[in-house]
Design a protein around this motif. Structure first.
Motif, PDB file in Angstrom:
ATOM      1  N   GLY A  63       0.794  -1.221   0.000  1.00  0.00           N
ATOM      2  CA  GLY A  63       0.000   0.000   0.000  1.00  0.00           C
ATOM      3  C   GLY A  63       0.824   1.267   0.000  1.00  0.00           C
ATOM      4  O   GLY A  63       0.329   2.341  -0.361  1.00  0.00           O
ATOM      5  N   ASN A  64       2.103   1.166   0.384  1.00  0.00           N
ATOM      6  CA  ASN A  64       2.975   2.340   0.344  1.00  0.00           C
ATOM      7  C   ASN A  64       3.216   2.833  -1.068  1.00  0.00           C
ATOM      8  O   ASN A  64       3.654   3.978  -1.265  1.00  0.00           O
ATOM      9  CB  ASN A  64       4.318   2.024   1.006  1.00  0.00           C
ATOM     10  CG  ASN A  64       4.218   1.927   2.510  1.00  0.00           C
ATOM     11  OD1 ASN A  64       3.346   2.536   3.121  1.00  0.00           O
ATOM     12  ND2 ASN A  64       5.118   1.153   3.114  1.00  0.00           N
ATOM     13  N   GLY A 190       1.999   5.681   0.727  1.00  0.00           N
ATOM     14  CA  GLY A 190       0.902   5.644  -0.223  1.00  0.00           C
ATOM     15  C   GLY A 190       0.784   6.902  -1.058  1.00  0.00           C
ATOM     16  O   GLY A 190       1.433   7.925  -0.806  1.00  0.00           O
TER      17      GLY A 190
END
Length: 251
Positions: A63-64, A190
């Motif tokens: 998700g980063n 993200g």
């Protein structure tokens, strides 16, 4: 200040006084971030036995580098490879490097980083510019495809012109992903609400880093190849390499 020439069969701009070679990156749009297709490609590598260890941490941190979004990039110049020890010494004559074996090796800066950024007539790339340059028109894990990248994809010394040329992507850039290269953006996990152009996200805190697979060489079998992926990003902590960018010179 700039000289147009041909380097390894491709057009290039050489910064006359420092000798640093830059490539022109064209205007375009691209899908920035770790796509579903790329995640599936990593899963396929894992299923085939290509992973040395569990990739749970990688998937948990995916998700980063998401959500994927379309980003518009204007043309710019970027150094053909990270600055070498010799090139850094043009601006910082007293610079000493604890990591490079040769002056033609990638310089990794710690306490001298801010001094270099202030001394150079260039800037750091935004994350969008860096990833756009690394992908060079591709949508795969690396510019070489969705296969597991190996140690043969690492390049950390640029004294051998033939090897450097062989490592270039379609934009004529070598070693994207080998060293950990610092970007202008502050670290934000993200891409929610990130700009759709190539401006860096600014603010307080550590900057974002891209690449770094050569920093762990020789590989110890802990899936260091993941650092070669075009979308891999993390927070700057210690030493870092620098690949500067500049506006297009006037002709």
């Amino acid at each position: 200040m700039w000289t147009e020439e041909i380097v390894a069969g491709r057009p290039a701009w050489r910064h006359t006084v420092s000798g640093v070679v830059f490539r022109e990156v064209p205007r375009g749009t691209f899908r920035m971030g770790l796509s579903d297709a790329e995640l599936d490609a990593v899963r396929a590598i894992e299923r085939s036995g290509g992973a040395e260890d569990t990739l749970e941490a990688f998937f948990a941190g995916a998700g980063n580098a998401r959500p994927v979004r379309e980003v518009r990039v204007e043309p710019f110049l970027i150094a053909r490879h990270p600055l070498t020890v010799a090139q850094v010494r043009y601006w910082l004559p007293e610079y000493e490097d604890d990591y490079a074996d040769k002056d033609s090796g990638t310089a990794r800066l710690e306490d001298d980083l801010d001094d270099l950024i202030e001394a150079m007539p260039f800037r750091l790339p935004s994350e969008a510019e860096w990833e756009y340059a690394a992908r060079a028109g591709t949508t795969t894990l690396t510019f070489r495809g969705d296969g597991k990248p190996g140690e043969d994809q690492l390049l950390d010394d640029f004294g051998d012109e033939e090897r450097t040329a062989a490592a270039e992507n379609a934009f004529g850039l070598a070693a994207m992903g080998s060293a950990n290269e610092i970007c202008a953006d502050v670290w934000i996990p993200g891409f929610a609400a990130a700009p759709t152009d190539a401006r860096p996200r600014i603010g307080d805190g550590n900057r974002t880093v891209r690449g770094g697979a050569a920093d762990l060489y020789p590989w110890q079998g802990c899936d260091e190849w993941l650092l070669l992926l075009s979308a891999t990003r993390y927070e700057h902590a210690q030493f870092t390499a620098v690949r500067p960018v500049a506006p297009l010179p006037s002709r």
